[in-house]
Design a protein around this motif. Structure first.
Motif, mmCIF file in Angstrom:
data_model
loop_
_atom_site.group_PDB
_atom_site.id
_atom_site.type_symbol
_atom_site.label_atom_id
_atom_site.label_comp_id
_atom_site.label_asym_id
_atom_site.label_seq_id
_atom_site.Cartn_x
_atom_site.Cartn_y
_atom_site.Cartn_z
ATOM 1 N N ILE A 511 0.959 -1.256 0.051
ATOM 2 C CA ILE A 511 0.039 0.014 -0.032
ATOM 3 C C ILE A 511 0.874 1.271 -0.029
ATOM 4 O O ILE A 511 1.852 1.250 0.577
ATOM 5 C CB ILE A 511 -0.866 0.091 1.027
ATOM 6 N N TYR A 512 0.498 2.266 -0.672
ATOM 7 C CA TYR A 512 1.530 3.338 -1.188
ATOM 8 C C TYR A 512 1.014 4.879 -0.778
ATOM 9 O O TYR A 512 -0.352 4.720 -1.023
ATOM 10 C CB TYR A 512 1.969 3.149 -2.680
ATOM 11 N N GLU A 513 1.911 5.674 -0.544
ATOM 12 C CA GLU A 513 1.604 7.015 -0.781
ATOM 13 C C GLU A 513 2.523 7.745 -1.691
ATOM 14 O O GLU A 513 3.799 7.515 -1.292
ATOM 15 C CB GLU A 513 1.195 7.899 0.370
ATOM 16 N N ILE A 514 2.486 8.115 -2.882
ATOM 17 C CA ILE A 514 3.280 8.798 -3.573
ATOM 18 C C ILE A 514 3.145 10.465 -3.789
ATOM 19 O O ILE A 514 2.407 10.860 -4.073
ATOM 20 C CB ILE A 514 3.098 8.317 -5.127
ATOM 21 N N MET A 515 4.390 10.924 -3.103
ATOM 22 C CA MET A 515 4.488 12.389 -3.201
ATOM 23 C C MET A 515 5.413 12.786 -4.326
ATOM 24 O O MET A 515 6.576 12.652 -4.224
ATOM 25 C CB MET A 515 4.811 12.739 -1.739
ATOM 26 N N THR A 516 4.746 13.570 -5.225
ATOM 27 C CA THR A 516 5.503 14.091 -6.565
ATOM 28 C C THR A 516 5.776 15.388 -6.268
ATOM 29 O O THR A 516 4.997 16.373 -5.580
ATOM 30 C CB THR A 516 5.059 13.963 -7.765
ATOM 31 N N MET A 517 7.154 16.108 -6.660
ATOM 32 C CA MET A 517 7.331 17.507 -6.435
ATOM 33 C C MET A 517 6.374 18.380 -7.097
ATOM 34 O O MET A 517 6.122 18.022 -8.252
ATOM 35 C CB MET A 517 9.009 17.726 -6.714
ATOM 36 N N ASN A 518 6.266 19.594 -6.757
ATOM 37 C CA ASN A 518 5.475 20.741 -7.102
ATOM 38 C C ASN A 518 6.084 22.043 -6.673
ATOM 39 O O ASN A 518 6.898 21.866 -5.600
ATOM 40 C CB ASN A 518 4.001 20.505 -6.940
ATOM 41 N N LYS A 519 5.380 23.006 -7.038
ATOM 42 C CA LYS A 519 5.876 24.545 -6.797
ATOM 43 C C LYS A 519 5.663 24.656 -5.200
ATOM 44 O O LYS A 519 6.619 25.302 -4.410
ATOM 45 C CB LYS A 519 5.330 25.526 -7.467
ATOM 46 N N ASP A 520 4.507 24.403 -4.579
ATOM 47 C CA ASP A 520 4.326 24.590 -3.371
ATOM 48 C C ASP A 520 5.264 23.869 -2.231
ATOM 49 O O ASP A 520 5.678 24.150 -1.353
ATOM 50 C CB ASP A 520 2.759 24.088 -2.879
ATOM 51 N N ILE A 521 5.368 22.406 -2.619
ATOM 52 C CA ILE A 521 6.414 21.893 -1.841
ATOM 53 C C ILE A 521 7.754 22.304 -1.922
ATOM 54 O O ILE A 521 8.545 22.567 -0.939
ATOM 55 C CB ILE A 521 6.438 20.473 -2.271
ATOM 56 N N LYS A 523 8.594 25.483 -2.318
ATOM 57 C CA LYS A 523 8.550 26.730 -1.542
ATOM 58 C C LYS A 523 8.649 26.300 0.006
ATOM 59 O O LYS A 523 9.511 27.199 0.644
ATOM 60 C CB LYS A 523 7.328 27.511 -1.885
ATOM 61 N N ILE A 524 8.039 25.288 0.293
ATOM 62 C CA ILE A 524 8.094 24.825 1.876
ATOM 63 C C ILE A 524 9.717 24.356 2.132
ATOM 64 O O ILE A 524 10.261 24.647 2.986
ATOM 65 C CB ILE A 524 7.319 23.641 2.024
ATOM 66 N N ILE A 525 10.189 23.546 1.150
ATOM 67 C CA ILE A 525 11.582 23.345 1.439
ATOM 68 C C ILE A 525 12.500 24.326 1.367
ATOM 69 O O ILE A 525 13.471 24.520 2.434
ATOM 70 C CB ILE A 525 12.052 22.320 0.115
ATOM 71 N N LEU A 526 12.437 25.345 0.644
ATOM 72 C CA LEU A 526 13.373 26.416 0.410
ATOM 73 C C LEU A 526 13.196 27.494 1.704
ATOM 74 O O LEU A 526 14.319 28.082 2.020
ATOM 75 C CB LEU A 526 13.156 27.281 -0.849
ATOM 76 N N SER A 527 12.094 27.378 2.203
ATOM 77 C CA SER A 527 11.806 28.402 3.435
ATOM 78 C C SER A 527 12.639 27.635 4.694
ATOM 79 O O SER A 527 13.156 28.445 5.638
ATOM 80 C CB SER A 527 10.225 28.142 3.843
ATOM 81 N N GLY A 528 13.320 26.460 4.521
ATOM 82 C CA GLY A 528 14.040 25.898 5.523
ATOM 83 C C GLY A 528 13.107 25.285 6.829
ATOM 84 O O GLY A 528 13.685 24.952 7.725
ATOM 85 N N GLU A 534 2.831 19.811 7.923
ATOM 86 C CA GLU A 534 2.585 20.641 6.807
ATOM 87 C C GLU A 534 2.747 19.974 5.150
ATOM 88 O O GLU A 534 1.994 20.327 4.385
ATOM 89 C CB GLU A 534 3.460 21.888 7.009
ATOM 90 N N MET A 535 3.897 19.190 5.312
ATOM 91 C CA MET A 535 4.020 18.600 4.000
ATOM 92 C C MET A 535 2.983 17.779 3.614
ATOM 93 O O MET A 535 2.861 17.727 2.298
ATOM 94 C CB MET A 535 5.578 17.985 4.254
ATOM 95 N N ARG A 536 2.568 17.040 4.584
ATOM 96 C CA ARG A 536 1.622 15.976 4.004
ATOM 97 C C ARG A 536 0.164 16.635 3.615
ATOM 98 O O ARG A 536 -0.303 16.421 2.554
ATOM 99 C CB ARG A 536 1.030 15.118 5.359
ATOM 100 N N GLU A 537 -0.056 17.914 4.179
ATOM 101 C CA GLU A 537 -1.363 18.643 4.014
ATOM 102 C C GLU A 537 -1.191 19.183 2.578
ATOM 103 O O GLU A 537 -2.189 19.017 1.649
ATOM 104 C CB GLU A 537 -1.795 19.535 4.853
ATOM 105 N N VAL A 538 0.049 19.762 2.198
ATOM 106 C CA VAL A 538 0.338 20.150 0.873
ATOM 107 C C VAL A 538 0.093 19.129 -0.493
ATOM 108 O O VAL A 538 -0.291 19.338 -1.014
ATOM 109 C CB VAL A 538 1.770 20.915 0.670
ATOM 110 N N ALA A 539 0.887 18.007 0.111
ATOM 111 C CA ALA A 539 0.624 16.942 -0.871
ATOM 112 C C ALA A 539 -0.750 16.313 -1.070
ATOM 113 O O ALA A 539 -1.109 16.091 -2.416
ATOM 114 C CB ALA A 539 1.729 15.752 -0.213
ATOM 115 N N ARG A 540 -1.607 16.208 -0.097
ATOM 116 C CA ARG A 540 -2.783 15.862 -0.116
ATOM 117 C C ARG A 540 -3.923 16.955 -0.987
ATOM 118 O O ARG A 540 -4.500 16.569 -1.697
ATOM 119 C CB ARG A 540 -3.453 15.872 1.239
ATOM 120 N N LYS A 541 -3.361 18.130 -0.894
ATOM 121 C CA LYS A 541 -4.016 19.186 -1.532
ATOM 122 C C LYS A 541 -3.761 18.974 -3.036
ATOM 123 O O LYS A 541 -4.856 19.462 -3.865
ATOM 124 C CB LYS A 541 -3.394 20.605 -1.233
#
Length: 570
Positions: A511-521, A523-528, A534-541
Motif C-alpha cells: 500500500i503506497y502514498e506517492i508524493m511528487t514534487m510541485n511548486k508549493d512543496i 517553496k516549503i523546502i526552500l523556507s527551511g 505541513e508537507m502532508r497537507e500540501v501533498a494531499r491538496k
C-alpha cells in the motif's frame, strides 16, 4: 673441517674397493639420512598424537581409493592439511596434520552428516599428508564443493507431502537425521512461502517459527538434546565458527533448485539457553516483479511512472524495515534495465543478483562505505544509480549532487511516511536549495497481507470500524480522481482453508502514498521550516492518497482486510 664428501673419499681409498662415483655415494647417504629423519618425524607425530589423545597412522603405502580421497575436496584438503583415507560402510577415517584444529572438526562433522557415517580423526605427519595428497592427481576429476546446500527436486518431492502439513511438522521432524532436519525445514519454509525461519533455544526445547506474510507463527518443537547437532550443522554450512557460541555471527549459504537459486542469510546471537538462529530465504525469482505489478494504481501510478522515466533526479522509497522498499527499487531498476542504460547499485547486502546490472557490496571492514562507494561509481559514467540506504549527510550530499548532474538516483531512507522524508533530509544537514530541485518523487509504503482467494467471504464490520473507514475514505481529495459509493461499502476476509494453512491470508501486496514534487512543496523546502504535517497537507491538496486510504481502496476490491490496513498504516 672435513665435509661428508671428504669422509666418503677417504673411506673409498682406505677400503681399496672399486671406485664408486662420488655422486652415487653421496645420494645414497642423503637418502639414508632422509629415511632416518622421516622415521624420527613419524615417531614424534605418534608421540604427540598419544599425548593429545588422538589415534595415529602412517599413510605411506596405505591404499586409498579415488572416491575416498575425493570425499574431501582438494582445495579444502590442501588448506587444512587433512585427507580422507578410509570409508568402509559407516566407518569413515580422516588423517590430519593438526587433528585438534576447529576446521578439521568441522570437516569431520560435515563429512559424517553427508555420508551418514561415524568419523574418526587420526594424527598424521606432514610427510604422510604429502604422500596422500599426491593421490588427488590420480583422480580424473573431482567436482569442487558447492558452497551451500544442494536441495534437488527429488529432495523437495521426498518431503513435499509432509512439509506442506505445517500442523504436524513436529512429528515429521522426529523421524529425520540432523542433515534431513535442516533440509526438511527449508523445504517446509519454501512450500509455505516463509520469508524467515526462526530456530530458538528455550529452557526445555527448541522452538521452530516461520514468518509468513510478515507474521511469526509457531510451527514445531524439537527435543533439546538435538540442539548441539543442529546448531553445529547450521554453522558449518553457513561458514561460521562451530566453537563460538557467545558472540553474534552472520553467514550465508545457497540452495540450488532446478529453476531457481535461493540465498539464505543466517544470523545467530547468544541467548540465555543457547543461541537464536534466523534464516532469511531470498528467492532469486522474486526479483521478476514488474513495476506495473507493485500495487500502485490510478493517478499515483501515472505520476510515478513519469518520474521514473525522467533522465535525472531522485526517487526515494521510505518505510520501516521489512516494508518492501528494496523490492520497489528492484522493480524500478528492472523497468529501466536495457542495453542502452548503465545501472550501478550500492547495497548492504546484495539481496538478489540482477542480470545486466552492476551491483557493488558495501564493506565497512575495508572502509568501503555508501559515501565512498558512491563517489567511486559516479566515475563509472552510470545513467542510473541505486544507493541501498541514505544514512548520513555525506551520502545524502553526494546523492543530491549526482541527481543534479544528470543521473537518476533511487534510494531508501527510514521515515514513517513520504511527508517525513524531506524533514529527515533537512535534519541531516542537506541544503534546501539543492534538495528541492533534486527530488522527483517519494514513495511511502507498507506491506499488507492478501485475502486468500480460495476462502474469501464478505465481512460485516462493526459500526465503530465502519465509521472510521468512512472518515478515512472521505478525506481523499477530489483531485485524486477517486469515486466511492459510500452506500455500498463491501469488505472481505478469508475464513481459512487448506490453501492458506487456515490463516485466511496468502501473499502480500504493497500500500503506497506517492508524493511528487510541485511548486508549493519546493517553496516549503526552500523556507527551511518544514514539518511533516505541513508537507502532508500540501501533498494531499495536490491529490496524494495516503497509505491508509490506498489500503482501504484495496480492501474495497477484496484484496486485503480493513483490520490489516489499519494495523499497518495507522
Amino acid at each position: 673441517m672435513q665435509t661428508i664428501s671428504d669422509l666418503l673419499k677417504q673411506k673409498k681409498k682406505s677400503s681399496g674397493a672399486a671406485a664408486i662415483p662420488e655422486k652415487d655415494a653421496q645420494e645414497k647417504f642423503e637418502e639414508k639420512m632422509a629415511e632416518i629423519r622421516i622415521k624420527e618425524l613419524e615417531n614424534e607425530t605418534k608421540a604427540a598424537a598419544a599425548k593429545a589423545g588422538f589415534p595415529y597412522i602412517n599413510l605411506k603405502g596405505f591404499t586409498i581409493g579415488p572416491e575416498t580421497i575425493a570425499a574431501i575436496p582438494k582445495a579444502q584438503a590442501e588448506k587444512f592439511r587433512a585427507v580422507c583415507f578410509l570409508i568402509h560402510g559407516q566407518e569413515i577415517r580422516i588423517g590430519a596434520v593438526n587433528p585438534a584444529a576447529t576446521e578439521v572438526e568441522e570437516i569431520a562433522f560435515e563429512l559424517g552428516e553427508r555420508k551418514h557415517g561415524h568419523v574418526v580423526v587420526y594424527a598424521i605427519s606432514e610427510q604422510s599428508f604429502k604422500y596422500a595428497f599426491k593421490l588427488y592427481e590420480a583422480v580424473p576429476e573431482i567436482k569442487p564443493q558447492v558452497e551451500g546446500v544442494q536441495i534437488t527436486e527429488a529432495d523437495l518431492a521426498k518431503f513435499e507431502a509432509e512439509a506442506g502439513d505445517l500442523k504436524n511438522l513436529t512429528a515429521s521432524l522426529k523421524k529425520l537425521s540432523i542433515t534431513d532436519v535442516i533440509t526438511f525445514l527449508i523445504a517446509a519454509g519454501l512450500k509455505a512461502a516463509a520469508s524467515d525461519i526462526h530456530i530458538e533455544a528455550e529452557e526445555g526445547d527448541i522452538k521452530i517459527r516461520f514468518r509468513l506474510d510478515g507474521i511469526l507463527h509457531d510451527i514445531a518443537v524439537i527435543n533439546k538434546e538435538e540442539w548441539q547437532k543442529i546448531i553445529s550443522r547450521l554453522k558449518f554450512i553457513s561458514g561460521l565458527k562451530i566453537n563460538v557460541s557467545d558472540q553474534p555471527q552472520d553467514g550465508r549459504f545457497s540452495i540450488f533448485l532446478a529453476k531457481d537459486k535461493i540465498d539464505v542469510r543466517v544470523s545467530m546471537i547468544p541467548t540465555a539457553y543457547g543461541e537464536s538462529v534466523v534464516m532469511r530465504l531470498l528467492r532469486s525469482s522474486a526479483v521478476g516483479l514488474r513495476f506495473e505489478d507493485l500495487g500502485v494504481r490510478g493517478r499515483a501510478f501515472r505520476e510515478l511512472k513519469a518520474q521514473v522515466e525522467r533522465p535525472n533526479g531522485m526517487i526515494i522509497a521510505t518505510g520501516p524495515t521489512g516494508s518492501g522498499k528494496t523490492t520497489t527499487l528492484y522493480a524500478v531498476l528492472t523497468t529501466l534495465n536495457s542495453p542502452e542504460t548503465k545501472i550501478i547499485t550500492l547495497e548492504d547486502p546484495i539481496e538478489y543478483k540482477l542480470p545486466g546490472i552492476n551491483q557493488s557490496q558495501i564493506d565497512y571492514s575495508k572502509d568501503y562505505t555508501f559515501a565512498k562507494g558512491l563517489r567511486s561509481i559516479l566515475r563509472q559514467d552510470p545513467d542510473v544509480v541505486m544507493v541501498g540506504e541514505i544514512r548520513d549527510l555525506e551520502t545524502a550530499e553526494i546523492a543530491i549532487q549526482a541527481a543534479l548532474t544528470g543521473h537518476l538516483v533511487v534510494s531508501t531512507i527510514h521515515t514513517n511516511s513520504a511527508a517525513g522524508t524531506i524533514p529527515r533530509f533537512l535534519s541531516m544537514g542537506a541544503k534546501p536549495f539543492l534538495l528541492a530541485p533534486a527530488l522527483n518523487a517519494i514513495i511511502g509504503q507498507r506491506l499488507v497481507r492478501r485475502v486468500c482467494e480460495s476462502c474469501k467471504e464478505e465481512e460485516k464490520l462493526s459500526d465503530e470500524l465502519m465509521e472510521r473507514v468512512k472518515k478515512t475514505l472521505g478525506e481523499i481529495p477530489e483531485s485524486a480522481g477517486v469515486k466511492i459509493d459510500f452506500k455500498k461499502l463491501n469488505f472481505y476476509r478469508g475464513k481459512g482453508c487448506d490453501a492458506c494453512g487456515g490463516l485466511g491470508f496468502r501473499g502480500r501486496i504493497g500500500i503506497y502514498e506517492i508524493m511528487t514534487m510541485n511548486k508549493d512543496i519546493e517553496k516549503i523546502i526552500l523556507s527551511g521550516q518544514t514539518s511533516e504535517y505541513e508537507m502532508r497537507e500540501v501533498a494531499r491538496k495536490h491529490g496524494m492518497i495516503t497509505m491508509a486510504q490506498d489500503g482501504l481502496l484495496k480492501a474495497l476490491d477484496g484484496i486485503t482486510t480493513v483490520e490489516e490496513v489499519f494495523r499497518m498504516a495507522e
